[in-house]
Motif scaffolding. Structure first.
Motif, mmCIF file in Angstrom:
data_model
loop_
_atom_site.group_PDB
_atom_site.id
_atom_site.type_symbol
_atom_site.label_atom_id
_atom_site.label_comp_id
_atom_site.label_asym_id
_atom_site.label_seq_id
_atom_site.Cartn_x
_atom_site.Cartn_y
_atom_site.Cartn_z
ATOM 1 N N ALA A 224 -21.337 -28.671 4.733
ATOM 2 C CA ALA A 224 -20.754 -28.089 3.525
ATOM 3 C C ALA A 224 -21.669 -27.009 2.945
ATOM 4 C CB ALA A 224 -20.501 -29.178 2.487
ATOM 5 N N ALA A 225 -22.979 -27.244 2.999
ATOM 6 C CA ALA A 225 -23.930 -26.245 2.496
ATOM 7 C C ALA A 225 -23.893 -24.983 3.355
ATOM 8 C CB ALA A 225 -25.337 -26.842 2.468
ATOM 9 N N ASP A 226 -23.802 -25.162 4.682
ATOM 10 C CA ASP A 226 -23.760 -24.012 5.589
ATOM 11 C C ASP A 226 -22.499 -23.181 5.380
ATOM 12 O OD1 ASP A 226 -26.151 -24.877 6.621
ATOM 13 O OD2 ASP A 226 -25.259 -25.877 8.369
ATOM 14 N N LYS B 201 -21.029 -22.772 2.587
ATOM 15 C CA LYS B 201 -21.024 -22.346 1.185
ATOM 16 C C LYS B 201 -20.029 -23.154 0.333
ATOM 17 C CE LYS B 201 -23.842 -19.043 2.368
ATOM 18 N NZ LYS B 201 -25.285 -19.156 2.071
ATOM 19 N N GLN B 202 -19.681 -24.364 0.807
ATOM 20 C CA GLN B 202 -18.808 -25.230 0.004
ATOM 21 C C GLN B 202 -19.579 -25.891 -1.123
ATOM 22 O OE1 GLN B 202 -17.295 -27.853 3.044
ATOM 23 N NE2 GLN B 202 -15.559 -26.513 3.525
ATOM 24 N N LEU B 203 -20.893 -25.954 -0.981
ATOM 25 C CA LEU B 203 -21.763 -26.431 -2.046
ATOM 26 C C LEU B 203 -22.432 -25.221 -2.679
ATOM 27 C CD1 LEU B 203 -23.479 -29.533 -0.378
ATOM 28 C CD2 LEU B 203 -21.611 -29.536 -2.027
ATOM 29 N N ASN B 204 -22.054 -24.911 -3.911
ATOM 30 C CA ASN B 204 -22.627 -23.764 -4.603
ATOM 31 C C ASN B 204 -22.607 -24.032 -6.100
ATOM 32 O OD1 ASN B 204 -20.010 -22.604 -5.771
ATOM 33 N ND2 ASN B 204 -19.524 -22.706 -3.582
ATOM 34 N N PRO B 205 -23.377 -23.286 -6.866
ATOM 35 C CA PRO B 205 -23.476 -23.555 -8.315
ATOM 36 C C PRO B 205 -22.158 -23.447 -9.069
ATOM 37 C CG PRO B 205 -25.251 -22.111 -7.570
ATOM 38 C CD PRO B 205 -24.297 -22.233 -6.432
ATOM 39 N N LYS B 206 -21.175 -22.738 -8.513
ATOM 40 C CA LYS B 206 -19.902 -22.546 -9.199
ATOM 41 C C LYS B 206 -18.912 -23.691 -8.934
ATOM 42 C CE LYS B 206 -20.201 -17.503 -9.161
ATOM 43 N NZ LYS B 206 -19.540 -16.237 -8.749
ATOM 44 N N ARG B 207 -19.279 -24.602 -8.046
ATOM 45 C CA ARG B 207 -18.360 -25.693 -7.677
ATOM 46 C C ARG B 207 -19.049 -27.031 -7.910
ATOM 47 N NH1 ARG B 207 -15.656 -26.674 -1.670
ATOM 48 N NH2 ARG B 207 -13.740 -27.674 -2.404
ATOM 49 N N GLU C 113 -31.755 -39.750 -2.698
ATOM 50 C CA GLU C 113 -32.557 -38.669 -2.109
ATOM 51 C C GLU C 113 -31.663 -37.529 -1.619
ATOM 52 O OE1 GLU C 113 -34.026 -36.258 0.930
ATOM 53 O OE2 GLU C 113 -33.015 -38.080 1.627
ATOM 54 N N LEU C 114 -30.553 -37.867 -0.964
ATOM 55 C CA LEU C 114 -29.632 -36.837 -0.474
ATOM 56 C C LEU C 114 -28.920 -36.140 -1.631
ATOM 57 C CD1 LEU C 114 -28.066 -38.688 2.603
ATOM 58 C CD2 LEU C 114 -29.611 -36.721 2.660
ATOM 59 N N ALA C 115 -28.545 -36.900 -2.635
ATOM 60 C CA ALA C 115 -27.849 -36.308 -3.784
ATOM 61 C C ALA C 115 -28.731 -35.303 -4.504
ATOM 62 C CB ALA C 115 -27.406 -37.409 -4.740
ATOM 63 N N ARG C 116 -30.001 -35.615 -4.655
ATOM 64 C CA ARG C 116 -30.897 -34.699 -5.347
ATOM 65 C C ARG C 116 -31.209 -33.469 -4.478
ATOM 66 N NH1 ARG C 116 -28.621 -36.245 -8.607
ATOM 67 N NH2 ARG C 116 -28.987 -38.078 -9.897
ATOM 68 N N ARG C 117 -31.327 -33.676 -3.167
ATOM 69 C CA ARG C 117 -31.633 -32.527 -2.302
ATOM 70 C C ARG C 117 -30.483 -31.519 -2.270
ATOM 71 N NH1 ARG C 117 -31.811 -32.729 4.065
ATOM 72 N NH2 ARG C 117 -32.403 -34.903 3.704
ATOM 73 N N PHE C 118 -29.227 -32.042 -2.251
ATOM 74 C CA PHE C 118 -28.063 -31.159 -2.180
ATOM 75 C C PHE C 118 -27.399 -30.938 -3.531
ATOM 76 C CE2 PHE C 118 -28.561 -32.609 2.192
ATOM 77 C CZ PHE C 118 -28.316 -31.457 2.925
ATOM 78 N N LYS C 119 -28.025 -31.456 -4.606
ATOM 79 C CA LYS C 119 -27.571 -31.211 -5.971
ATOM 80 C C LYS C 119 -26.153 -31.738 -6.208
ATOM 81 C CE LYS C 119 -30.592 -27.267 -6.798
ATOM 82 N NZ LYS C 119 -31.425 -27.512 -5.619
ATOM 83 N N LEU C 120 -25.975 -33.044 -5.964
ATOM 84 C CA LEU C 120 -24.711 -33.722 -6.233
ATOM 85 C C LEU C 120 -24.874 -34.657 -7.424
ATOM 86 C CD1 LEU C 120 -24.443 -32.917 -3.097
ATOM 87 C CD2 LEU C 120 -22.775 -34.766 -3.004
ATOM 88 N N ARG C 121 -23.796 -34.884 -8.147
ATOM 89 C CA ARG C 121 -23.774 -35.883 -9.214
ATOM 90 C C ARG C 121 -23.335 -37.221 -8.629
ATOM 91 N NH1 ARG C 121 -21.790 -31.015 -11.004
ATOM 92 N NH2 ARG C 121 -22.665 -30.192 -12.953
#
Length: 449
Positions: free
Chosen positions: A197-199, A201-207, A231-239
């Motif tokens: 998802a990061a590759d 661009k599905q994970l971005n500050p606007k989403r 650990e994964l949530a904090r690395r990929f910035k998930l709630r």
């Protein structure tokens, strides 16, 4: 001349309207004092037989409903892990609350359904869980199903374990977010999905992105690897939204749940959700977190805003159960010991396999036989009925096969409790094997529908 014509026309219209008003008033006056032709009496009402809405019979197949379980039956189907459902002090306090407030709260919390016991329970739960604030819902299922769409919306993305229970799935449907399921408790698979998802661009500050899991999964009885999840949530910035319904009042020195048991700081979890329908032995649910997170639900949580609030007597029952947990934390240790003993005993079953972490109070028992799900469910009902007639009550897990994602295999759901003893545990295992031989797949007995 034109003005005179308009005046005369207006006068005729005024006269016509006045005549209609007079005639109508006379008609209504006479009707008011006219005796009704038919006087409705209680006898006539009892004799009245309204016509059916449809002129043919409709039959609906419904699952059998278990009747009241005898006091002498060992009930390992109910999820009252701490056995507080028959605690006399809780029942006395609930009855006193009933006399004071009546049966229902008569309205949603935001209108006229908030009573002092609701505020007291929320304050007590926040203190117990060591969070800033909590809000209480009137039904356990609607708590998680309302909390998720209060934050996640269309266009957001949610990562969730494939075995989350049905209420969480309903929350996803209400949110209309994009949902990606990872393999059950497989953090490597979750990391793969997050990296993809990061590759892309599905994970971005606007989403907005969320990670949803259960402390102990209701559908498997297995514990979540929370440290790796955080650990994964904090690395990929998930709630993180964590359902701790089966861990609060169960795990940890004080019963504060999986975060206490694994020593994970509670502020690492954005929203903790729990049910009052297991360890607390009442009805309802709650959400816990920061003031900002919880306050948002008071305006956006559908189950909070529009459902009648939790009845005061059931709210008081939760407060009384919390009193016992705080005064007697040893009851959590008793439950933990029995859950581990039950786990070891189930390993010796001859005709079944089972799932469930050793500290989990929920165990799922499966038939070893390779049969279609409908046949498995029928045989499991045969087995549970056989056991019930011999003094032990089990529950067959029920699922909506056409509606649930990654629907679990049919199983007998077994709930541990703090009042089990070694004799009970031995009886549970021996009776399960006996029931299989008497009414199971190899017995020649036909499965129940």
């Amino acid at each position: 001349m034109i003005i005179m014509d308009m005046y005369e026309t207006a006068s005729w219209w005024t006269l016509a309207i006045a005549v209609q008003i007079v005639i109508g008033s006379i008609f209504l006056w006479r009707k008011k004092f006219k005796k009704p032709e038919v006087i409705l009496t209680q006898e006539k009402l009892l004799q009245w037989k309204p016509l059916p809405l449809v002129d043919y019979d409709i039959s609906v197949d419904e699952p059998p409903v278990m009747g009241k379980i005898d006091e002498n039956v060992l009930n390992v189907g109910a999820t009252s892990f701490l056995c507080l459902d028959k605690e006399q002090s809780i029942m006395d306090n609930a009855i006193n609350s009933l006399h004071k407030y009546g049966v229902g709260s008569c309205g949603p919390r935001g209108f006229y359904g908030t009573i002092d016991v609701h505020l007291e329970l929320e304050e007590r739960l926040a203190k117990f869980l060591q969070v800033e604030e909590t809000c209480v819902y009137s039904y356990g299922f609607s708590t998680i199903a309302s909390a998720i769409p209060a934050y996640a919306k269309k266009g957001d993305i949610i990562f969730a374990d494939e075995k989350v229970w049905f209420a969480i799935q309903q929350g996803f449907e209400a949110a209309r977010s994009t949902v990606k399921y990872f393999k059950h408790n497989n953090m490597d698979d979750l990391e793969r999905l997050l990296q993809e998802a990061a590759d892309k661009k599905q994970l971005n500050p606007k989403r907005r992105a969320f990670l949803v899991a259960e402390g102990i999964y209701f559908n498997t009885g297995e514990m979540c690897p929370l440290r790796r999840l955080v650990e994964l949530a904090r690395r990929f910035k998930l709630r993180i939204i964590l359902d701790e319904s089966l861990t609060i009042g169960v795990l940890g020195k004080h019963g504060r749940g999986l975060t206490e048991y694994l020593n994970v700081p509670r502020d690492e979890i954005d929203l903790i959700i729990g049910s009052l329908e297991h360890s607390f032995a009442t009805v309802g649910g709650f959400c816990a977190g920061t003031h900002f997170i919880v306050e948002h639900q008071r305006l956006s949580g559908l189950g909070y805003c529009f459902s009648a609030s939790l009845p005061p007597m059931l709210t008081q029952a939760a407060i009384s159960a919390l009193d016992i947990m705080e005064k007697q934390p040893s009851i959590m240790s008793e439950l933990d010991d029995n859950s581990r003993k039950l786990n070891r005993a189930l390993e010796n079953l001859k005709h079944y396999t089972f799932r469930g972490s050793d500290v989990s109070p929920i165990k799922h028992i499966y038939l070893k036989d390779n049969l279609p799900d409908t046949l498995k469910t029928g045989y499991l009902r045969n087995i549970t009925n056989y056991c019930l007639n011999r003094g032990i009550a089990f529950a067959v897990s029920a699922y909506l096969r056409d509606a649930e994602v990654s629907c679990p295999d049919p199983s007998i759901r077994l709930a541990s409790s703090r009042k089990l003893n070694e004799k009970n545990i031995a009886s549970i295992c021996s009776l399960l094997d006996e029931a299989y031989e008497k009414v199971g797949p190899k017995s020649g007995e036909k499965p129940m529908n």
